[in-house]
Design a protein around this motif. Structure first.
Motif, PDB file in Angstrom:
ATOM      1  N   THR A  17      36.502  44.868  43.505  1.00  0.00           N
ATOM      2  CA  THR A  17      35.138  45.025  43.020  1.00  0.00           C
ATOM      3  C   THR A  17      34.686  43.711  42.390  1.00  0.00           C
ATOM      4  O   THR A  17      35.461  42.767  42.258  1.00  0.00           O
ATOM      5  N   SER A  18      33.444  43.663  41.967  1.00  0.00           N
ATOM      6  CA  SER A  18      32.928  42.428  41.367  1.00  0.00           C
ATOM      7  C   SER A  18      33.692  42.078  40.091  1.00  0.00           C
ATOM      8  O   SER A  18      33.935  40.906  39.799  1.00  0.00           O
ATOM      9  N   ARG A  21      36.928  40.607  41.291  1.00  0.00           N
ATOM     10  CA  ARG A  21      36.713  39.256  41.822  1.00  0.00           C
ATOM     11  C   ARG A  21      36.562  38.243  40.693  1.00  0.00           C
ATOM     12  O   ARG A  21      37.155  37.165  40.727  1.00  0.00           O
ATOM     13  N   ASP A  22      35.774  38.613  39.689  1.00  0.00           N
ATOM     14  CA  ASP A  22      35.584  37.711  38.544  1.00  0.00           C
ATOM     15  C   ASP A  22      36.902  37.447  37.832  1.00  0.00           C
ATOM     16  O   ASP A  22      37.202  36.315  37.445  1.00  0.00           O
ATOM     17  N   THR A  37      34.918  29.367  43.294  1.00  0.00           N
ATOM     18  CA  THR A  37      34.180  30.627  43.291  1.00  0.00           C
ATOM     19  C   THR A  37      34.891  31.591  44.233  1.00  0.00           C
ATOM     20  O   THR A  37      35.809  31.210  44.961  1.00  0.00           O
ATOM     21  N   TYR A  38      34.425  32.834  44.254  1.00  0.00           N
ATOM     22  CA  TYR A  38      35.054  33.825  45.118  1.00  0.00           C
ATOM     23  C   TYR A  38      34.852  33.467  46.597  1.00  0.00           C
ATOM     24  O   TYR A  38      35.680  33.814  47.431  1.00  0.00           O
TER      25      TYR A  38
END
Length: 98
Positions: A17-18, A21-22, A37-38
């Motif tokens: 999920t976001s 990812r973060d 970054t992702y």
């Protein structure tokens, strides 16, 4: 880190999920002192999948062998020359010369 990111929200699909990812990007950047970054991870994942599909095709569909110690794919030059798909499918990166 990827496994930890996926496990954060009991996410069962292939991508985190976001929040995951973060977390993954933040941990990577801290450990390696980089600013990624992702998108960097997604692009690398896509490259590896493409390479794996080519390797899988060569080893399973063409009956050529792989040395388990060195992970080298073995095929004679004659085999490579006889196969038209080497140039049309760009598998020449896997060619091993004897």
């Amino acid at each position: 880190m990827f496994d930890e990111a996926i496990a954060m929200n009991n996410y069962t699909l292939k991508h985190p999920t976001s929040i995951g990812r973060d977390y993954m990007v933040e941990k990577f950047n801290q450990v390696f002192n980089m600013n990624r970054t992702y998108v960097f991870f997604k692009n690398k994942d896509d490259e590896l999948k493409k390479s794996y599909k080519g390797w899988k095709f060569l080893t399973h569909k063409t009956s050529i062998s792989v040395d388990s110690k060195t992970s080298m794919i073995f095929a004679y030059d004659v085999w490579w020359r006889e196969r038209e798909f080497v140039s049309t499918h760009n598998f020449s990166t896997y060619q091993n010369k004897f």
